[in-house]
Enzyme design. Sequence first.
Site, short mmCIF file in Angstrom:
data_model
loop_
_atom_site.label_atom_id
_atom_site.label_comp_id
_atom_site.label_asym_id
_atom_site.label_seq_id
_atom_site.Cartn_x
_atom_site.Cartn_y
_atom_site.Cartn_z
N TYR A 198 0.85 -1.19 0.00
CA TYR A 198 0.00 0.00 0.00
C TYR A 198 0.89 1.24 0.00
O TYR A 198 2.05 1.21 0.37
CB TYR A 198 -0.94 0.01 1.21
CG TYR A 198 -0.26 0.23 2.53
CD1 TYR A 198 0.21 -0.85 3.27
CD2 TYR A 198 -0.10 1.51 3.05
CE1 TYR A 198 0.83 -0.66 4.49
CE2 TYR A 198 0.52 1.71 4.27
CZ TYR A 198 0.99 0.63 4.99
OH TYR A 198 1.61 0.83 6.20
N CYS A 199 0.31 2.34 -0.45
CA CYS A 199 0.98 3.64 -0.36
C CYS A 199 -0.12 4.71 -0.23
O CYS A 199 -1.26 4.39 0.08
CB CYS A 199 1.88 3.88 -1.57
SG CYS A 199 1.00 3.89 -3.15
N THR A 200 0.23 5.96 -0.44
CA THR A 200 -0.74 7.03 -0.17
C THR A 200 -1.97 6.97 -1.07
O THR A 200 -3.10 6.96 -0.60
CB THR A 200 -0.06 8.41 -0.35
OG1 THR A 200 1.20 8.36 0.31
CG2 THR A 200 -0.91 9.52 0.22
N ILE A 227 -4.19 4.57 0.82
CA ILE A 227 -4.75 4.86 2.15
C ILE A 227 -5.95 5.80 2.04
O ILE A 227 -6.96 5.61 2.72
CB ILE A 227 -3.67 5.50 3.05
CG1 ILE A 227 -2.49 4.54 3.22
CG2 ILE A 227 -4.24 5.90 4.40
CD1 ILE A 227 -1.20 5.21 3.61
#
Length: 357
Positions: A198-200, A227
Amino acid sequence: MQLYNNLSAKERAELIEEAGKDRLTISFYKYAKIGNTEIFRNHMFLAWDSLEVLGRIYVAHEGINAQLSVPAENFDKFKAHLDTISFLENVRLNIAIEHDNFAFLKLKVKVRNKIVADGLNDDTFDVTNKGIHVNAEKFNELIEDPDTVLVDMRNHYESEIGHFKNAVTPDVDTFRESLDLIEEDLKEHKEDKKLVMYCTGGIRCEKASAYYKHKGFKNVFQLEGGIINYVRQTEEEGLENKFIGKNFVFDQRRSERISDDVIANCHQCGEPADLHTNCANEACHLLFIQCESCKEKMENCCSSNCMEINRLPPEEQKELRKGQGNSNDIFKKGRADHLPYKKDLRNIFESIKTKKN
Ligand SMILES: [Zn+2]
Ligand SMILES: [Zn+2]
């Protein structure tokens, strides 16, 4: 034809205030082949400028990456314009959780080599051969699976203030470094472990997932929309939110609070704190975490040295900066040795090793 901003940030802030319109903070990205980036860039600038869109947009031959703010009343027109561009039709828009009318003060559309600085040679793999996108519900299920290794693809200063429970958070300054670290650590498990990333907003995972598939990983997943989108979905669908702390964002808001947990510490005194600040000394600008009482005591600076410089009249400071070149600290982001409480996350990969057994 005006293709660039001619208002200063201050003038723009005054204009926004006068207009009193609510703005939506939005981000989106798309990997796509763009032939003439300059023409595409000008086209986007003209269309968006007329809709009073502000933000930071990167255009490259590999696609587009946009962080922007749109007046709420122009949102439908903005969306309609995106839909006129074939590869942006129905592109997923990540809409921020907290809105700030002043998130961006200018419209900057820049042509770059890459839409994300990844340090990779594109010819070696196909970025469109990406991992499996999962929604919040499926993601929650996956990360409870004992065969899953959950990896935070962001940099250390982002994961430090917030991350998913049980995530591995590589202590890296660049995306490139974390790609190598993770590959090295999981090289025996390319087939039996589930690599969940996952990342932003999803853009880094999209490239990373294609990269890992290219490197022989069999089970590669990524959190769709990152996110930002996850939090929205958990709220809308009443799902458990497994993210703790704050989500670091790349506009003036710096972060969005997701849970009440404060998981970081003031880099100066060690007390719980999770507010990033840039050192007030113009020649430093180091990004670090500072609590309210240190902020006051240190006058928004990272060190007593910076504090002394910052107290000088602006002209004298300018004189001092002459010939010094740019300080590297802007990019060090909290790695300066004089900050005793910056967490060293370098050993966190131990957690992967325990999971392997
Ligand atoms: Zn402090
Ligand atoms: Zn400083």
